[in-house]
Write a protein that holds these residues in place. Structure first.
Motif, short mmCIF file in Angstrom:
data_model
loop_
_atom_site.label_atom_id
_atom_site.label_comp_id
_atom_site.label_asym_id
_atom_site.label_seq_id
_atom_site.Cartn_x
_atom_site.Cartn_y
_atom_site.Cartn_z
N GLU A 360 0.67 -1.39 -0.04
CA GLU A 360 0.08 0.09 0.10
C GLU A 360 0.98 1.38 -0.13
N ALA A 361 0.64 2.09 -0.85
CA ALA A 361 1.40 3.41 -1.03
C ALA A 361 0.46 4.60 -1.18
N SER A 362 0.86 5.69 -0.64
CA SER A 362 0.13 6.76 -0.77
C SER A 362 0.89 7.99 -0.94
N ARG A 363 0.41 9.13 -1.57
CA ARG A 363 1.11 10.49 -2.15
C ARG A 363 -0.08 11.37 -2.32
N ALA A 364 -0.03 12.24 -1.13
CA ALA A 364 -1.27 13.25 -0.97
C ALA A 364 -2.59 12.61 -1.14
N ALA A 365 -3.28 12.97 -2.26
CA ALA A 365 -4.53 12.36 -2.38
C ALA A 365 -4.83 10.99 -3.20
N SER A 366 -3.53 10.56 -3.56
CA SER A 366 -3.51 9.32 -4.45
C SER A 366 -3.07 8.18 -3.64
N SER A 367 -3.58 7.00 -4.23
CA SER A 367 -3.34 5.68 -3.34
C SER A 367 -3.14 4.85 -4.04
N LEU A 368 -2.30 3.70 -3.81
CA LEU A 368 -2.10 2.52 -4.98
C LEU A 368 -1.87 1.04 -3.83
N GLN A 369 -2.71 0.32 -4.10
CA GLN A 369 -2.76 -1.02 -3.54
C GLN A 369 -2.27 -2.09 -4.51
N ARG A 370 -1.41 -2.94 -4.23
CA ARG A 370 -0.89 -4.16 -5.20
C ARG A 370 -0.84 -5.43 -4.50
N ASP A 371 -1.39 -6.17 -4.96
CA ASP A 371 -1.34 -7.82 -4.38
C ASP A 371 -0.52 -8.61 -5.55
N LEU A 372 0.56 -9.00 -5.11
CA LEU A 372 1.44 -10.09 -5.76
C LEU A 372 1.36 -11.39 -5.40
N THR A 373 1.09 -12.52 -6.35
CA THR A 373 1.20 -13.65 -5.69
C THR A 373 1.90 -14.62 -6.79
N GLY A 374 2.87 -15.29 -6.46
CA GLY A 374 3.66 -15.89 -7.37
C GLY A 374 4.09 -17.35 -6.81
N ARG A 403 -2.74 -7.89 -9.00
CA ARG A 403 -3.83 -6.96 -8.86
C ARG A 403 -3.28 -5.63 -8.42
N GLN A 404 -3.77 -4.74 -9.01
CA GLN A 404 -3.44 -3.27 -8.82
C GLN A 404 -4.65 -2.39 -8.97
N THR A 405 -4.59 -1.54 -7.68
CA THR A 405 -5.76 -0.67 -7.73
C THR A 405 -5.32 0.91 -7.69
N LEU A 406 -5.54 1.81 -8.48
CA LEU A 406 -4.80 3.20 -8.21
C LEU A 406 -5.90 4.05 -8.14
N GLN A 411 -11.18 5.28 -9.48
CA GLN A 411 -10.32 4.08 -9.34
C GLN A 411 -9.98 3.47 -10.62
N LEU A 412 -8.57 2.84 -10.71
CA LEU A 412 -8.36 2.30 -11.92
C LEU A 412 -7.85 0.89 -11.44
N LYS A 413 -8.38 -0.06 -12.02
CA LYS A 413 -8.02 -1.51 -11.64
C LYS A 413 -7.52 -1.98 -12.67
#
Length: 714
Positions: A360-374, A403-406, A411-413
């Motif tokens: 999970e990463a955030s910068r100001a009003a933007s955020s990013l969630q990323r799930d990696l399975t390998g 899986r990534q959600t910006l 929202q951009l999935k």
């Protein structure tokens, strides 16, 4: 009496006439005579040793079923059935190959192992190199072929970016090998060098067993069964950890818990960044090793961690405005491997690894969630036909799910799932102890791009003397496009790099010299379809990287002193991303140099080390200039120091200072995306979070074996 004497003499003469002469010459495969070969009749004491011309001659009373044997150290025994003439025999012996003394294919490879004898960089070197901060990539960055990219902390090899180097533990791929970090600050490897007994760092032309790495493969071999119980306690300026190892009848168990918190450290030493929460991490791992039968070994390793950080970053256009930035990560990794010897010719290796990472990463009003399975599963068989011919063959499946959600005004999935199936075969042939060849072929198929690739790998080595050899290699390598490209265009084709390498290496009594020339040719690189639109790509990018690497290591000349010197020259150009033509990428510097020294001083029971590194300026693009990538950073310099003091046999004090001189290194510049009203693009330099990094730790070992301590880890 006379009759008896006559009878005896007749018997003696008859036996003398029954003696037959066995003679001939012994030569090697090329026809050169062999001295000192033992030639004898099986089951008798009759025989001789060859002279300077390889000749032998002896007599024997034996008449029937004669079996002649010729044997010599370094050659296969030869057996001949003498059913005819026994003189002027011509015997040719075939040389046996001792793998430890024979030529070894070293092109592109720096390897070290507690079991090997061609050691260039051992695991111990990783944790005793000043400036490396006990980080595997940090130590490897002192070797030729690597680039000083201080804002990343990753391995950048021979003109390749950080993602082009892959890490394998016991043959299994690690999907997410670096810990998260703040923007433009170096990350660290997730894995401690303490757990490995062997390190092979290939800067090109590596085995067909390994794929999906355009530039380099870092192959780590974990330790085997521990023989002693021990408990280690570490108290450090950045945190603390405790580990325990318990030996079992046929195996061992080990566990470690570690807590890292840089808040006290940042309170004492001023940082350029305004931290709201300094980096904090909980980490735990568990290791199980078990011997099965006489030759089998099962290894299980797991690693769990959770980390987070938060800071305020000045806005580039308005430095007085503080932008909040947050990064957190939850990580789980499991690695299981098994190896065994089936019989005299066949060996089996198999394993599986699983990775789960949530960011999970955030910068100001933007955020990013990323799930990696390998995951990665592999099975390989090793076949030794003889001391001259060996074969490796196997197959593997590598799975990646992202899986990534910006969130940024909406929202951009994005997501992709890929299963990559691969098979490989590789043979190694020793024509003699001075000449060896290796040929391999790797086949891959990606379910995502629906692309099949074939990758040939060829190499050869020739021993030019008792201590020197030359090697050449060629290899073709493929790797999927970057994850961001695959998220945008899942059908992205795999990028390609062809490697051409030639080297000369000399080793004798603790000294090693190595020089290697190389060229890489890139194809299929991703380029933006429109410079202003980073959501469409075309895959016709290309480039090259060529250069020369030099390496010298000496642990013999100076008493209790070990040092090495490395230098790399790199000429690289790429046409990719938004580059309007072929330009040097911003992470590449033409000249890189490192000098590493380590000395043990018995009088004060201390080991001290110095590392000096410099790199030539790197290119960057200033949008305020018309010329593309015309900017140049200053030269990079770093002088680092460490010392380990043995307070007693089981307590060690360790201190380290990076960038002792406090040089204000600049790694590049970053600019805003849009200009101000005057048409000017605001920018700022990319610099380390602090001029120096200082580390102090106390390391305690509790064990019944009082000779065990953590010095090998420092």
């Amino acid at each position: 009496m006379k009759a008896l004497t006559l009878l005896f003499c007749s018997f003696f003469i008859a036996n003398a006439w029954a003696q037959q002469v066995i003679s001939g010459q012994v030569m090697d495969k090329q026809g050169s005579p062999l001295l000192g070969v033992n030639v004898y009749l099986e089951g008798t004491y009759d025989g001789a040793t060859t002279d300077l011309e390889g000749r032998f001659s002896f007599t024997s009373p034996e008449q029937d079923s004669l079996v002649l044997i010729a044997s010599s150290v370094g050659y296969r025994p030869m057996t001949l059935f003498l059913d005819g003439a026994t003189d002027q025999l011509a015997i040719h012996l075939i040389e046996t190959i001792n793998r430890l003394d024979a030529v070894a294919i070293t092109t592109g490879s720096f390897s070290g192992s507690e079991e090997g004898h061609r050691e260039i960089l051992k695991p111990l070197d990783i944790v005793t190199t000043a400036g490396a901060t006990a980080d595997i990539p940090g130590a490897l960055n002192t070797l030729p072929g690597t680039q000083a990219v201080g804002e990343s902390g990753r391995l950048f090899v021979r003109g390749g970016d950080g993602r082009e180097t892959k890490t394998f533990i016991d043959g299994m791929l690690v999907h997410d090998e670096y810990s998260p970090a703040a923007p433009n600050t170096p990350s660290r490897s997730r894995f401690s060098p303490f757990m490995f007994k062997g390190t092979s760092f290939s800067t090109g032309g590596y085995s067909a067993e390994y794929g999906q790495a355009l530039s380099s493969a870092l192959i780590l071999t974990s330790k085997d069964v521990a023989e002693n119980d021990r408990t280690d306690i570490s108290l450090m300026t950045v945190g603390a950890d405790i580990s325990t190892t318990q030996s079992l009848k046929n195996g061992s168990l080990a566990a470690k818990a570690q807590y890292t918190n840089l808040t006290p450290y940042f309170t004492l030493l001023r940082q350029r960044l305004d931290w709201d929460q300094a980096p904090e991490e909980w980490n735990g791992n568990f290791t199980y090793r078990w011997r099965t039968g006489k030759t089998g070994m099962l290894k299980v390793f797991s690693n769990l961690s959770t980390s987070n950080l938060a800071l305020y970053e000045p806005d580039i256009a308005n430095p007085e405005v503080q932008v909040p930035v947050g990064v957190s990560n939850d990580y789980a990794y499991l690695n299981t491997s098994y190896r065994d010897v089936i019989n005299e010719k066949w060996g089996l290796r198999t394993g599986a690894s699983f990775t789960r990472s949530h960011d999970e990463a955030s910068r100001a009003a933007s955020s990013l969630q990323r799930d990696l399975t390998g995951f990665h599963t592999k099975m390989a068989a090793d076949y030794n036909h003889s001391d001259r011919l060996a074969l490796i063959l196997g197959g593997e499946v590598i799975g990646t799910s992202l899986r990534q959600t910006l969130s940024e005004g909406g929202q951009l999935k994005q997501s992709f799932d890929e299963h990559l199936a691969a098979s490989f075969v590789e043979t190694e042939w020793y024509a003699s102890s001075s000449l060896a060849f290796k040929a391999g072929l790797r086949a891959e198929y990606s379910s995502l791009s629906q692309q099949a690739t074939w990758s040939p790998r060829l190499s050869a080595a020739y021993k030019t003397g008792d201590h020197s050899q030359v090697s050449v290699a060629y290899g073709q390598f493929y790797q999927g496009a970057s994850r961001q490209v695959q998220l945008t265009m899942p059908q992205a084709v795999h990028e390609q790099a062809d490697h051409y390498l030639a080297n000369y290496q000399w080793e004798q009594e603790g000294r090693t010299f190595r020089i290697e020339a190389y060229e890489k040719r890139y194809a299929g690189l991703a380029r933006y379809g429109d410079i202003l639109d980073h959501n469409t790509f075309q895959f016709d990018g290309e480039g090259h990287a060529r250069g020369i690497d030099l390496f010298w290591r000496d642990s013999k000349t100076f008493k209790n002193t070990d040092y090495w010197v490395s230098y790399s020259f790199l000429d690289t150009r790429r046409r990719h991303q938004d580059f309007p033509g072929a330009f040097a990428p911003p992470f590449a510097s033409a000249h890189n140099f490192s000098l590493v020294t380590k000395q043990f001083i018995n009088e004060i029971k201390s080991q001290i080390g110095w590392t000096y590194s410099f790199a030539s300026p790197r290119s960057y693009h200033d949008p305020n200039e018309q010329a593309f990538m015309a900017g140049r950073t200053p030269w990079y310099h770093d002088l680092s120091f460490n010392i380990s003091y043995l307070f007693n046999s089981q307590v060690i004090l360790h201190a380290m200072v990076n960038n002792v001189l406090g040089i204000n290194n600049i790694f590049g510049y970053e600019y805003v995306a849009t200009p101000n009203e005057e048409g000017f693009y605001a920018g700022r330099p990319i610099m380390p979070p602090a001029r120096r990094f200082i580390f102090v730790g106390v390391f305690i070992t509790l064990s019944k074996n009082k000779s065990i301590n953590q010095l090998p880890n420092l």
